[in-house]
Design a protein around this motif. Structure first.
Motif, mmCIF file in Angstrom:
data_model
loop_
_atom_site.group_PDB
_atom_site.id
_atom_site.type_symbol
_atom_site.label_atom_id
_atom_site.label_comp_id
_atom_site.label_asym_id
_atom_site.label_seq_id
_atom_site.Cartn_x
_atom_site.Cartn_y
_atom_site.Cartn_z
ATOM 1 N N SER A 94 0.832 -1.205 0.000
ATOM 2 C CA SER A 94 0.000 0.000 0.000
ATOM 3 C C SER A 94 0.867 1.256 0.000
ATOM 4 N N LEU A 95 1.918 1.255 0.811
ATOM 5 C CA LEU A 95 2.832 2.397 0.876
ATOM 6 C C LEU A 95 3.550 2.603 -0.456
ATOM 7 N N ALA A 96 4.000 1.505 -1.066
ATOM 8 C CA ALA A 96 4.689 1.595 -2.347
ATOM 9 C C ALA A 96 3.757 2.156 -3.421
ATOM 10 N N GLY A 97 2.490 1.746 -3.393
ATOM 11 C CA GLY A 97 1.533 2.240 -4.364
ATOM 12 C C GLY A 97 1.321 3.739 -4.248
ATOM 13 N N MET A 98 1.219 4.245 -3.026
ATOM 14 C CA MET A 98 1.025 5.682 -2.830
ATOM 15 C C MET A 98 2.252 6.466 -3.299
ATOM 16 N N TRP A 99 3.442 5.943 -3.062
ATOM 17 C CA TRP A 99 4.667 6.628 -3.482
ATOM 18 C C TRP A 99 4.791 6.622 -5.002
ATOM 19 N N GLN A 111 -5.495 -1.879 -10.232
ATOM 20 C CA GLN A 111 -5.737 -3.107 -9.476
ATOM 21 C C GLN A 111 -5.258 -2.956 -8.035
ATOM 22 N N LEU A 112 -6.022 -3.507 -7.154
ATOM 23 C CA LEU A 112 -5.584 -3.564 -5.767
ATOM 24 C C LEU A 112 -4.542 -4.671 -5.629
ATOM 25 N N ALA A 113 -3.473 -4.376 -4.928
ATOM 26 C CA ALA A 113 -2.439 -5.394 -4.719
ATOM 27 C C ALA A 113 -2.985 -6.511 -3.843
ATOM 28 N N THR A 114 -2.711 -7.718 -4.256
ATOM 29 C CA THR A 114 -3.157 -8.894 -3.514
ATOM 30 C C THR A 114 -1.947 -9.596 -2.922
ATOM 31 N N CYS A 115 -2.089 -10.024 -1.695
ATOM 32 C CA CYS A 115 -1.013 -10.747 -1.020
ATOM 33 C C CYS A 115 -1.330 -12.236 -1.004
ATOM 34 N N TRP A 116 -0.401 -13.044 -1.457
ATOM 35 C CA TRP A 116 -0.577 -14.492 -1.456
ATOM 36 C C TRP A 116 0.310 -15.131 -0.396
ATOM 37 N N THR A 117 -0.249 -16.101 0.273
ATOM 38 C CA THR A 117 0.564 -16.981 1.102
ATOM 39 C C THR A 117 1.253 -17.971 0.156
ATOM 40 N N PRO A 118 2.244 -18.698 0.617
ATOM 41 C CA PRO A 118 2.831 -19.740 -0.241
ATOM 42 C C PRO A 118 1.793 -20.742 -0.734
ATOM 43 N N GLU A 119 0.803 -21.057 0.122
ATOM 44 C CA GLU A 119 -0.263 -21.968 -0.302
ATOM 45 C C GLU A 119 -1.089 -21.353 -1.426
ATOM 46 N N ASP A 120 -1.357 -20.049 -1.334
ATOM 47 C CA ASP A 120 -2.075 -19.353 -2.410
ATOM 48 C C ASP A 120 -1.271 -19.405 -3.702
#
Length: 203
Positions: A94-99, A111-120
């Protein structure tokens, strides 16, 4: 009658299953067949729990995915809270996107950044791995089956052919699963491998 040769490809294959017949093994094929058939029934029962195998390659991809998940679980034992790491990555994205919005000339993807777990990561990239590896597994299994041959009425060969196919695909599933499990723990995106691994574009 030929003596038993431990360097013969068929002998090395049988040795993986604890079958090491003596010099007179060709005189007693019924003993060998009984043991092979018993092992094959046990193996098929075990693999049936993972669902049907792939028609093209013969490999059980559900088994490969299970191996990958177990490999990840073993590697991460005692490594701390995954939810805390996930929250930290979301905040950083989120911080990187604003910068970036204020520093680059072209607009963002929206696009909204999505966070994946290793399982994802494993689940979302798995279909692509199947597509890439299916012909490789199929070719390898075909090559192994040629060691026994496709023709002839020899009962041992007829019993061994499906066993070679099943054991070869199981070994490949284990190797692929372990490799994907390690990769899932170190991957940072769906394109680390140099090719897009996700079905849809995703930040």
């Amino acid at each position: 009658m030929a003596d038993f040769d431990p360097d013969d490809p068929l002998a090395r294959f049988l040795a993986q299953f604890g079958i090491t017949p003596g010099d007179d093994w060709r005189e007693h094929p019924e003993r060998l067949l009984e043991r092979l058939q018993s092992m094959m029934r046990s193996f098929n029962t075990q693999m049936a729990g993972y669902g049907p195998a792939d028609a093209e390659s013969g490999m059980n991809w559900s088994f490969a995915r299970d191996v990958a998940r177990r490999s990840m679980a073993a590697a991460r034992k005692g490594s701390g809270s995954g939810s805390e790491r996930l929250a930290a990555v979301r905040d950083a994205a989120s911080l990187a996107g604003m910068w970036l919005d204020g520093e680059v000339a072209f607009p963002g993807s929206g696009q909204l950044a999505t966070c994946w777990t290793p399982e994802d990561w494993l689940d979302k990239t798995f279909p692509t791995w199947q597509q890439l590896l299916r012909p490789v597994v199929g070719s390898l299994v075909a090559a192994l089956q040629e060691l026994i041959g496709q023709d002839g009425d020899d009962e041992v060969a007829r019993t061994l052919r499906p066993m070679v196919r099943a054991s070869a695909t199981a070994m490949q599933a284990t190797t692929i699963g372990q490799s994907l499990g390690k990769l899932a723990l170190s991957a940072l995106s769906a394109s680390d491998a140099g090719i897009p691994l996700s079905r849809q574009p995703q930040v």
